[in-house]
Enzyme design. Structure first.
Site, short mmCIF file in Angstrom:
data_model
loop_
_atom_site.label_atom_id
_atom_site.label_comp_id
_atom_site.label_asym_id
_atom_site.label_seq_id
_atom_site.Cartn_x
_atom_site.Cartn_y
_atom_site.Cartn_z
N HIS A 157 1.69 20.48 22.31
CA HIS A 157 1.39 18.88 22.44
C HIS A 157 0.21 18.41 22.08
O HIS A 157 -0.04 17.10 21.52
CB HIS A 157 2.06 18.34 23.79
CG HIS A 157 0.80 18.54 24.89
ND1 HIS A 157 0.72 19.77 25.66
CD2 HIS A 157 -0.03 17.66 25.14
CE1 HIS A 157 -0.35 19.27 26.50
NE2 HIS A 157 -0.77 18.30 26.15
N GLU A 210 -2.89 16.16 17.81
CA GLU A 210 -4.09 15.10 18.25
C GLU A 210 -5.46 15.80 18.14
O GLU A 210 -6.52 15.21 17.86
CB GLU A 210 -3.77 14.63 19.68
CG GLU A 210 -4.59 13.34 20.07
CD GLU A 210 -4.32 13.20 21.45
OE1 GLU A 210 -2.87 12.89 21.59
OE2 GLU A 210 -4.84 13.09 22.45
N ASP A 211 -5.42 16.95 18.48
CA ASP A 211 -6.95 17.61 18.68
C ASP A 211 -7.32 18.58 17.83
O ASP A 211 -8.46 19.44 17.91
CB ASP A 211 -6.99 18.25 20.05
CG ASP A 211 -7.05 17.24 21.18
OD1 ASP A 211 -7.41 15.81 20.84
OD2 ASP A 211 -6.45 17.39 22.20
N1 LIG Z 1 -9.07 16.50 33.63
C1 LIG Z 1 -9.57 17.02 32.58
N2 LIG Z 1 -9.18 16.70 31.24
C2 LIG Z 1 -9.64 17.10 30.10
C3 LIG Z 1 -10.44 18.11 30.28
N3 LIG Z 1 -10.90 18.60 28.98
C4 LIG Z 1 -10.30 18.04 27.97
N4 LIG Z 1 -9.53 16.92 28.83
C5 LIG Z 1 -8.58 16.22 28.18
O1 LIG Z 1 -9.38 14.70 28.28
C6 LIG Z 1 -8.60 13.85 28.12
C7 LIG Z 1 -8.75 12.54 28.96
O2 LIG Z 1 -10.06 12.14 28.84
P1 LIG Z 1 -10.26 10.76 28.31
O3 LIG Z 1 -11.93 10.45 28.20
O4 LIG Z 1 -9.55 9.75 29.09
O5 LIG Z 1 -9.49 10.77 26.86
P2 LIG Z 1 -10.00 11.25 25.49
O6 LIG Z 1 -10.67 12.34 25.64
O7 LIG Z 1 -8.70 11.16 24.91
O8 LIG Z 1 -10.70 10.03 24.91
C8 LIG Z 1 -7.13 14.26 28.43
O9 LIG Z 1 -6.30 14.27 27.23
P3 LIG Z 1 -4.96 14.07 26.69
O10 LIG Z 1 -4.15 15.43 26.91
O11 LIG Z 1 -4.88 13.61 25.31
O12 LIG Z 1 -4.39 13.33 27.88
P4 LIG Z 1 -4.14 11.69 28.40
O13 LIG Z 1 -5.54 11.09 28.00
O14 LIG Z 1 -2.97 11.26 27.29
O15 LIG Z 1 -3.81 11.87 29.71
C9 LIG Z 1 -7.36 15.67 28.86
O16 LIG Z 1 -6.50 16.61 28.27
C10 LIG Z 1 -10.82 18.72 31.76
O17 LIG Z 1 -11.86 19.59 31.65
N5 LIG Z 1 -10.25 18.17 32.71
#
Ligand SMILES: Nc1nc2c(ncn2[C@@H]2O[C@H](COP(=O)(O)OP(=O)(O)O)[C@@H](OP(=O)(O)OP(=O)(O)O)[C@H]2O)c(=O)[nH]1
Length: 227
Positions: free
Chosen positions: A111, A115-116
């Site tokens: 998923h 994106e990453d």
């Molecule tokens: N809780 C947590 N999150 C982490 C960590 N490392 C990376 N992430 C990712 O960071 C995103 C949330 O951080 P934000 O600052 O809100 O968003 P951004 O990185 O997309 O700018 C999530 O991405 P995402 O998968 O795109 O999810 P979402 O933003 O769609 O929920 C999450 O998977 C970590 O150590 N802890």
């Protein structure tokens, strides 16, 4: 010779043996049917053992692909390998949501690859087919947009996504929220953590009725944090 005694996944061995027995039985039944009415052309029936092995292969291919594409990335604690997250999301789906659909599980481990990482949607389509690509596409935020816009779009769009994509979204949020409780990402203060919880609650509200176990687990973790 295969060491079945010391296999890491004994249940998988057992399942495979059961499937093989079922496959042999089915073959026998099919040949009996043929003798009874030779003239009737039966539609092609997918053989369970073949489809099950193909499903396993799709899922393992997705794991292998995601592990290689995320291999240099760490989570925001700067320590945990990134791949822990997509694998953990797939495990939440099997273990807690009782979802065993191979397309959903393959998409769960993939998923974040578009994106990453440099992975393109075309590659996902070519390697994993339309069904997996549809889910991965719905899980891919457009990183060219400003963060506030991306976050707003999740609230607006997630409710309109396919059932499979909603399952992945819910498991993704559950993993991230539990991860926030476990360890705060570098540079995040209490306010940012709380904002992530509140925003997650708004996103999840748009997907009500998707999966009871996931929604209950999300309610628990969110209510505990925001209480
Ligand atoms: N809780 C947590 N999150 C982490 C960590 N490392 C990376 N992430 C990712 O960071 C995103 C949330 O951080 P934000 O600052 O809100 O968003 P951004 O990185 O997309 O700018 C999530 O991405 P995402 O998968 O795109 O999810 P979402 O933003 O769609 O929920 C999450 O998977 C970590 O150590 N802890």
């Amino acid at each position: 010779m295969v060491d079945t005694k010391h296999t890491v996944y004994p249940n998988v061995q057992k399942e495979k043996a059961d499937l093989e027995k079922e496959f042999a039985k089915k073959k026998l039944e099919d040949s009996d049917d043929e003798e009874e009415d030779d003239d009737v052309k039966k539609p092609e029936k997918p053989l369970k053992v073949d489809t099950e092995l193909a499903d396993w292969n799709l899922f393992m291919k997705a794991n292998d692909f995601a592990a290689r594409r995320h291999r240099h990335q760490k989570r925001k604690d700067n320590a945990t390998p990134y791949i822990n997250h997509p694998i953990g999301v797939a495990y939440i789906l099997t273990n807690e949501a009782k979802v065993y659909d191979p397309v959903t599980l393959a998409a769960a481990v993939l998923h974040d690859v578009v994106e990453d990482t440099k992975t393109t949607m075309e590659e996902i389509l070519e390697e994993f087919g339309e069904e997996v690509a549809e889910v991965v596409g719905q899980c891919t935020d457009d990183k060219k947009l400003a963060k506030a816009e991306r976050k707003k779009l999740q609230i607006e769009n997630y409710g309109k996504h396919t059932h499979r994509a909603k399952l992945v979204h819910l498991a993704d949020k559950l993993y991230n929220l539990r991860d926030l409780e476990r360890k705060t990402p570098i540079g995040w203060d209490k306010k940012r953590v709380s904002e992530y919880f509140k925003w997650s609650r708004d996103v999840i509200a748009e997907m009500k009725g998707t999966n009871e176990a996931l929604e209950c687990a999300l309610d628990d973790v969110i209510n505990k944090h925001l209480a």
